[in-house]
Write a protein that holds these residues in place. Structure first.
Motif, PDB file in Angstrom:
ATOM      1  N   LYS A  91       0.804  -1.220   0.000  1.00 60.01           N
ATOM      2  CA  LYS A  91       0.000   0.000   0.000  1.00 60.01           C
ATOM      3  C   LYS A  91       0.837   1.270   0.000  1.00 60.01           C
ATOM      4  CE  LYS A  91      -3.982  -1.951   2.280  1.00 60.01           C
ATOM      5  NZ  LYS A  91      -4.773  -1.977   3.496  1.00 60.01           N
ATOM      6  N   THR A  92       2.046   1.199   0.466  1.00 62.49           N
ATOM      7  CA  THR A  92       2.866   2.407   0.532  1.00 62.49           C
ATOM      8  C   THR A  92       3.863   2.437  -0.631  1.00 62.49           C
ATOM      9  OG1 THR A  92       4.378   1.338   2.097  1.00 62.49           O
ATOM     10  CG2 THR A  92       2.614   2.686   3.017  1.00 62.49           C
ATOM     11  N   LEU A 138       2.464   1.094  -4.235  1.00 63.80           N
ATOM     12  CA  LEU A 138       1.462   2.008  -4.775  1.00 63.80           C
ATOM     13  C   LEU A 138       2.134   3.277  -5.295  1.00 63.80           C
ATOM     14  CD1 LEU A 138      -1.519   2.285  -5.300  1.00 63.80           C
ATOM     15  CD2 LEU A 138      -1.761   3.331  -3.059  1.00 63.80           C
ATOM     16  N   GLU A 159       2.267   4.714  -9.203  1.00 65.63           N
ATOM     17  CA  GLU A 159       1.990   6.095  -9.595  1.00 65.63           C
ATOM     18  C   GLU A 159       3.139   6.691 -10.404  1.00 65.63           C
ATOM     19  OE1 GLU A 159       1.082   8.120  -5.946  1.00 65.63           O
ATOM     20  OE2 GLU A 159      -0.834   7.104  -5.716  1.00 65.63           O
ATOM     21  N   ASP A 165      -6.521  -8.084   1.331  1.00 64.54           N
ATOM     22  CA  ASP A 165      -6.375  -6.776   1.969  1.00 64.54           C
ATOM     23  C   ASP A 165      -7.772  -6.208   2.222  1.00 64.54           C
ATOM     24  OD1 ASP A 165      -3.730  -7.224   1.489  1.00 64.54           O
ATOM     25  OD2 ASP A 165      -3.372  -5.413   0.330  1.00 64.54           O
ATOM     26  N   GLU A 177      -9.018  -3.296   1.664  1.00 65.15           N
ATOM     27  CA  GLU A 177      -9.558  -2.430   0.606  1.00 65.15           C
ATOM     28  C   GLU A 177      -8.543  -2.249  -0.503  1.00 65.15           C
ATOM     29  OE1 GLU A 177      -8.842   2.087   1.870  1.00 65.15           O
ATOM     30  OE2 GLU A 177     -10.149   1.004   3.235  1.00 65.15           O
ATOM     31  N   PRO A 187      -6.855   0.414  -3.073  1.00 67.65           N
ATOM     32  CA  PRO A 187      -6.695   1.867  -3.199  1.00 67.65           C
ATOM     33  C   PRO A 187      -7.521   2.409  -4.377  1.00 67.65           C
ATOM     34  CG  PRO A 187      -4.578   0.810  -2.849  1.00 67.65           C
ATOM     35  CD  PRO A 187      -5.575  -0.283  -3.073  1.00 67.65           C
ATOM     36  N   THR A 188      -8.205   3.501  -4.147  1.00 73.49           N
ATOM     37  CA  THR A 188      -9.087   4.061  -5.173  1.00 73.49           C
ATOM     38  C   THR A 188      -8.335   4.489  -6.423  1.00 73.49           C
ATOM     39  OG1 THR A 188      -8.987   6.221  -4.089  1.00 73.49           O
ATOM     40  CG2 THR A 188     -10.849   4.804  -3.544  1.00 73.49           C
TER      41      THR A 188
END
Length: 110
Positions: free
Chosen positions: A34-35, A38, A42, A70, A72, A74-75
């Motif tokens: 997630k960190t 992600l 990007e 997980d 959720e 990430p949007t």
């Protein structure tokens, strides 16, 4: 090592990192996914090379699938997947190929 290669000055190295992103993600702890990964997504998605950007988006469906388990998704990943449907023809094909998995994951694990 992967994070260093993902910002290499040679676009072909960055493209290989874009392709490998889902595999790296599956072998990574959820918090790191997630960190750091992600953020890597990007960066690769905003790369100066069209080939790198296309490769990371083609890998997006598998990258999203690596988030199974997980709490959720990430949007930013969902938003980019939706944008692929209105993009160029190569990305539309990739979006269509990955849609069944995305649909299953989004509606049954969300």
């Amino acid at each position: 090592m992967y994070l260093q290669l993902s910002v290499d000055k040679i676009w072909g190295v960055r493209k290989s990192c874009a392709i490998a992103l889902p595999s790296i993600s599956k072998a990574t702890q959820p918090e790191q996914r997630k960190t750091k990964l992600l953020k890597t997504f990007e960066q690769l998605n905003e790369d100066v090379s069209r080939w790198v950007r296309t490769s990371v988006l083609e890998s997006l469906g598998a990258f999203i699938a690596s988030f199974i388990g997980d709490p959720e998704i990430p949007t930013i990943l969902i938003d980019n997947f939706e944008k692929m449907a209105s993009g160029d023809s190569d990305l539309i094909l990739s979006c269509a190929f990955n849609f069944p998995g995305f649909f299953f994951f989004f509606f049954f694990f969300k």
